[in-house]
Design an enzyme around this catalytic site. Structure first.
Site, PDB file in Angstrom:
ATOM      1  N   GLY A  43       0.828  -1.206   0.000  1.00  9.30           N
ATOM      2  CA  GLY A  43       0.000   0.000   0.000  1.00  9.30           C
ATOM      3  C   GLY A  43       0.861   1.255   0.000  1.00  9.30           C
ATOM      4  N   ASN A 187      -1.120  -9.744 -11.232  1.00 10.25           N
ATOM      5  CA  ASN A 187      -0.040 -10.177 -12.119  1.00 10.25           C
ATOM      6  C   ASN A 187      -0.468 -11.523 -12.706  1.00 10.25           C
ATOM      7  OD1 ASN A 187       0.631 -12.226 -10.299  1.00 10.25           O
ATOM      8  ND2 ASN A 187       2.241 -11.028  -9.319  1.00 10.25           N
ATOM      9  N   GLY A 228       5.533  -7.236 -20.401  1.00  6.11           N
ATOM     10  CA  GLY A 228       4.694  -6.039 -20.481  1.00  6.11           C
ATOM     11  C   GLY A 228       3.401  -6.189 -19.711  1.00  6.11           C
ATOM     12  N   ASP A 249      16.530  -5.356  -9.201  1.00  6.93           N
ATOM     13  CA  ASP A 249      15.662  -5.841  -8.116  1.00  6.93           C
ATOM     14  C   ASP A 249      14.205  -5.607  -8.529  1.00  6.93           C
ATOM     15  OD1 ASP A 249      14.360  -6.366  -5.747  1.00  6.93           O
ATOM     16  OD2 ASP A 249      15.419  -4.872  -4.551  1.00  6.93           O
ATOM     17  N   ASP A 255       4.032  -2.524  -7.512  1.00  7.74           N
ATOM     18  CA  ASP A 255       3.539  -1.348  -6.779  1.00  7.74           C
ATOM     19  C   ASP A 255       3.839  -0.067  -7.562  1.00  7.74           C
ATOM     20  OD1 ASP A 255       2.833  -3.141  -4.779  1.00  7.74           O
ATOM     21  OD2 ASP A 255       4.753  -2.916  -3.753  1.00  7.74           O
ATOM     22  N   GLY A 290      15.536  -1.991  -3.679  1.00  4.65           N
ATOM     23  CA  GLY A 290      14.536  -1.621  -2.673  1.00  4.65           C
ATOM     24  C   GLY A 290      13.163  -1.396  -3.268  1.00  4.65           C
TER      25      GLY A 290
HETATM   26  O1  RIB Z   1       5.391  -5.479  -3.244  1.00  3.18           O
HETATM   27  C1  RIB Z   1       6.545  -5.378  -2.476  1.00  3.18           C
HETATM   28  C2  RIB Z   1       6.215  -5.254  -1.020  1.00  3.18           C
HETATM   29  O2  RIB Z   1       5.624  -6.444  -0.578  1.00  3.18           O
HETATM   30  C3  RIB Z   1       7.411  -5.025  -0.147  1.00  3.18           C
HETATM   31  O3  RIB Z   1       7.650  -3.650   0.080  1.00  3.18           O
HETATM   32  C4  RIB Z   1       7.105  -5.793   1.115  1.00  3.18           C
HETATM   33  O4  RIB Z   1       6.803  -4.954   2.166  1.00  3.18           O
HETATM   34  C5  RIB Z   1       5.954  -6.715   0.758  1.00  3.18           C
HETATM   35  O5  RIB Z   1       4.882  -6.600   1.540  1.00  3.18           O
END
Ligand code: RIB
Length: 309
Positions: A43, A187, A228, A249, A255, A290
């Site tokens: 979130g 996904n 894609g 990564d 997100d 990250g």
């Molecule tokens: O989608 C990645 C997130 O999923 C990470 O930031 C971690 O907190 C997990 O919940």
């Protein structure tokens, strides 16, 4: 068109990330090469992605007043995000995610303990009614307690706010909830788990989309990783490819996609243009380490788009 307000309702946890030459198997200890601690949670990552992409965002989440909770508040302050709808638990600590990243393949394994953000009460949800009502979009996922997600989705639906629903982390979703979803963004793995259809071709992606249409969802967006994104509306469907980038990564790429998608929709862009914009944001995020810290700012997304026409 005036930019519409976005409410992002979801998890905050602190990410404890280690990179290593390979992921450990049960019983094995592997020496890591890099360790980072920072803000995360699906979130929160999505809220930050939308904000950095230029959106007007209210982040709704729950933490505790503890060391990890301060990471959320400090990050929001740095990014000039409104923290007046962050709730505080008296019961559980702020959540945490243990993230292991394989340096060779960039694959990850995550164990997330939601803590405070799995305790969002009815009263918490009801207290954000004015914000939700005045939003053009609600973006949410399944990383908080599901009863709270159902309540906020119901609220948004009643006010005619467009509900964008990211199905991570995947779990069964009631027909009652799906009926109120405007845009669903699984996904390919989540789409298969939810529909029973393996998303291994465009034809099968469309079959999965039809399953969601049958439940009342209006638009289906299935992210396909480096292939894609598959987009399906009642009028048209197809795959928008992503350019090749040097992947470091992939954690949080979904997100980045979701946050940027809603930011672009809130500017009045259509789903195709918004998915192109979101692809760009996700592509940049995978070149960085990250989650929350890997979200690109607007200028970076625009530059990427102009370089990869
Ligand atoms: O989608 C990645 C997130 O999923 C990470 O930031 C971690 O907190 C997990 O919940």
């Amino acid at each position: 068109m005036k930019q519409q307000h976005i409410t992002v309702f979801g998890s905050f946890v602190v990410d404890l990330m280690s990179r290593a030459p390979h992921l450990p198997v049960p019983g094995e200890t592997v020496k890591g090469s890099v360790f980072r601690i920072g803000p995360g949670g699906k979130g929160f990552n999505q809220g930050v992605a939308a904000k950095k992409a230029g959106a007007d965002v209210t982040m709704v989440t729950k933490i505790r007043r503890d060391t990890f909770g301060n990471i959320a508040l400090n990050t929001m302050k740095e990014l000039d995000m409104d923290a007046s709808h962050v709730f505080f638990s008296e019961k559980s600590e702020t959540g945490a995610a243990l993230i292991m990243v394989d340096e060779a393949t960039s694959q990850n394994a995550i164990m997330v303990t939601l803590g405070a953000c799995s305790e969002i009460t009815k009263e918490n949800v009801d207290s954000v009614e004015e914000v939700v009502k005045n939003s053009g979009y609600l973006l949410t996922q399944l990383e908080t307690n599901v009863d709270a997600v159902e309540r906020v989705v119901d609220m948004a639906h009643r006010y005619g706010v467009t509900v964008v629903f990211n199905t991570a982390p995947v779990q069964p979703i009631s027909d009652e909830l799906l009926r109120k979803v405007d845009i669903i963004t699984p996904n390919e793995v989540e789409a298969e788990i939810l529909t029973g259809i393996q998303v291994d071709s465009e034809e099968n992606a469309q079959k999965a989309a039809e399953y969601f249409f049958g439940k009342g969802v209006k638009t289906v967006v299935i992210t396909l990783g480096k292939r894609g994104v598959f987009v399906s509306t009642k009028q048209k469907h197809g795959i928008l490819p992503v350019p090749k980038v040097d992947v470091l990564d992939t954690t949080g790429a979904g997100d980045a996609f979701n946050g940027a998608l809603v930011a672009s929709l809130a500017e009045g862009k259509d789903i195709w243009e918004a998915c192109g914009f979101a692809n760009a944001a996700a592509s940049i995020s995978v070149t960085r380490m990250g989650t929350t810290p890997s979200m690109p700012v607007r200028g970076e997304i625009d530059k990427f788009l102009s370089e990869h026409k």
